[in-house]
Design an enzyme around this catalytic site. Structure first.
Site, mmCIF file in Angstrom:
data_model
loop_
_atom_site.group_PDB
_atom_site.id
_atom_site.type_symbol
_atom_site.label_atom_id
_atom_site.label_comp_id
_atom_site.label_asym_id
_atom_site.label_seq_id
_atom_site.Cartn_x
_atom_site.Cartn_y
_atom_site.Cartn_z
ATOM 1 N N LYS A 44 4.949 -46.928 24.707
ATOM 2 C CA LYS A 44 3.762 -46.483 23.901
ATOM 3 C C LYS A 44 3.794 -45.309 22.375
ATOM 4 O O LYS A 44 2.463 -45.355 22.201
ATOM 5 C CB LYS A 44 4.473 -44.319 24.390
ATOM 6 C CG LYS A 44 5.203 -43.660 23.910
ATOM 7 C CD LYS A 44 5.517 -42.996 23.264
ATOM 8 C CE LYS A 44 6.530 -42.621 22.649
ATOM 9 N NZ LYS A 44 6.825 -41.628 21.472
ATOM 10 N N SER A 76 7.987 -34.429 25.097
ATOM 11 C CA SER A 76 9.185 -33.607 23.396
ATOM 12 C C SER A 76 9.027 -34.181 22.512
ATOM 13 O O SER A 76 9.789 -34.445 21.619
ATOM 14 C CB SER A 76 10.603 -33.828 24.538
ATOM 15 O OG SER A 76 10.873 -35.734 24.051
ATOM 16 N N ASP A 113 3.926 -38.840 28.031
ATOM 17 C CA ASP A 113 4.593 -39.173 26.326
ATOM 18 C C ASP A 113 3.411 -39.615 25.650
ATOM 19 O O ASP A 113 3.451 -39.942 24.238
ATOM 20 C CB ASP A 113 5.884 -40.794 26.470
ATOM 21 C CG ASP A 113 6.525 -39.815 25.376
ATOM 22 O OD1 ASP A 113 6.861 -38.980 24.575
ATOM 23 O OD2 ASP A 113 8.021 -40.630 25.143
ATOM 24 N N VAL A 122 12.174 -43.069 10.608
ATOM 25 C CA VAL A 122 11.785 -44.121 11.370
ATOM 26 C C VAL A 122 10.539 -43.780 12.318
ATOM 27 O O VAL A 122 10.351 -43.537 13.407
ATOM 28 C CB VAL A 122 13.205 -44.437 11.848
ATOM 29 C CG1 VAL A 122 13.167 -45.864 13.094
ATOM 30 C CG2 VAL A 122 14.168 -44.769 10.597
ATOM 31 N N LYS A 162 14.234 -43.715 21.527
ATOM 32 C CA LYS A 162 13.235 -44.682 22.361
ATOM 33 C C LYS A 162 12.994 -46.054 21.549
ATOM 34 O O LYS A 162 12.855 -45.780 20.577
ATOM 35 C CB LYS A 162 11.780 -43.697 22.538
ATOM 36 C CG LYS A 162 11.539 -42.609 23.477
ATOM 37 C CD LYS A 162 11.110 -41.533 23.235
ATOM 38 C CE LYS A 162 10.948 -39.763 24.205
ATOM 39 N NZ LYS A 162 10.087 -39.531 23.715
ATOM 40 N N SER A 182 4.021 -36.276 15.646
ATOM 41 C CA SER A 182 3.759 -37.695 16.111
ATOM 42 C C SER A 182 4.115 -38.763 14.768
ATOM 43 O O SER A 182 2.755 -39.151 14.009
ATOM 44 C CB SER A 182 2.803 -38.088 17.208
ATOM 45 O OG SER A 182 3.245 -39.783 16.997
#
Length: 336
Positions: free
Chosen positions: A188, A135, A241, A276, A105, A251
């Protein structure tokens, strides 16, 4: 199927666990010899996904030629800053018409291109699809209920990937809107940094709800200008998401934002998170795209000012709260 996963970080490992549930034959490649050695010895990524044990049938290699010898499907699971370099390595080895599923992403910082476009540029003979949604690897690795969406220009390929990944705990929807899916997944992360910064400042649920709500407005406004569909941004790869990335303890973007809100620089925060933080790489690209497409994105702009221009978190919050007054939704008229 014989499936090769390029990238053996937390998401790659979680997907390997998932795909073995459907009895696929999995080969994982990593550019890091220590990572390959650890997975080979323990069948576990002890630093990035501890507690998730992979079956002994999974193969590990640091040789990309071995990894790409005969896969029927390739999963690109490296962090977004390394997608182009990995695709360059893979390009001479990938057969024409091979399906590559991008599960990373982000937006390439220099080119401002979506990752599927980057892969297609480097491997023009491949058929590229994308998979995204709320996810977290930590939960997929534990087989907890998760729902995602796969996007492809081909309906047949989308259904093939749906069949390949779907289990009784991992539900996959299909969509032709690759643009919207990728932009939702990339943008996001920038909003999640803002949510984490607010947490670090000690703000409450009201603040987070405001950031999520106004954040999806910013994402949708830019995403639709770039060719995505509004329905996608109200779906799994958009608001779905965004919610999980802004709120979850798993997260990395929210965690990095939290540390920044407590006074760390983004370099210090990324070192502390030890993975990352995609939102840092996507922030500049998102702001540049917003200017190119004439879209106002105050949250994205403020995150950039905190990361790269020395604005403090408290100054940023005050700046957002004291912007000029405006209507919430334009185009609605008063009846009286």
């Amino acid at each position: 199927m014989k499936i090769t996963i390029l990238g053996a970080g937390s998401w790659g490992v979680a997907l390997a666990k998932l795909l073995t549930c459907n009895r696929h034959e999995i080969t994982m490649w990593s550019i890091d010899p220590e990572e390959v050695a650890m997975l080979t010895e323990y069948c576990e990524h002890k630093t990035k996904l501890p507690g998730v044990i992979l079956p002994g049938t999974v193969h590990y290699t640091g040789d990309i030629a071995t990894a790409l010898a005969e896969p029927e499907l390739v999963v690109m699971a490296v962090p977004s800053p390394f997608v182009r370099s990995t695709a360059k390595l893979a390009a001479p080895l990938v057969k024409d018409d091979t399906v590559i599923v991008s599960v990373s992403k982000g937006i390439e910082e220099e080119s401002l291109k979506r990752l599927s476009v980057v892969i297609k540029e480097e491997i023009p003979g491949a058929k590229v699809a994308v998979l995204s949604g709320p996810s977290h690897a930590e939960e997929v690795g534990k087989c907890l209920g998760t729902t995602v969406v796969v996007g492809s220009e081909s309906e047949d390929i989308a259904h093939m990937i749906q069949d390949t990944f779907m289990t009784d705990f991992f539900r996959v929807y299909t969509s032709p809107d690759m643009v919207g899916i990728e932009l939702g997944g990339a943008l996001k992360n920038v909003i999640a940094l803002a949510a984490g910064i607010a947490d670090g400042l000690g703000c409450g649920d009201n603040t987070k709800a405001a950031l999520i709500t106004r954040g999806i407005v910013e994402i949708t406004n830019l995403g639709t200008k770039m060719g995505g569909h509004i329905e996608t941004f109200t779906g799994l790869s958009g608001i779905g998401d965004l919610i999980v990335t802004c709120a979850s303890r798993h997260s990395r973007n929210r965690r990095a934002g939290f540390l920044i809100g407590q006074g760390m620089s983004y370099h210090e925060a990324m070192n502390e998170v030890k993975m990352v933080v995609e939102g840092v790489y996507s922030a500049k690209a998102a702001l540049t795209l917003a200017k190119q497409y004439g879209v106002t994105m105050p949250i994205v702009e403020t995150v950039n000012q905190i990361l790269f221009e020395g604005l403090t978190a408290q100054e940023a919050l005050t700046s957002l709260m004291t912007r000029d007054k405006k209507a919430e939704v334009f185009g609605l008229s008063w009846n009286a």
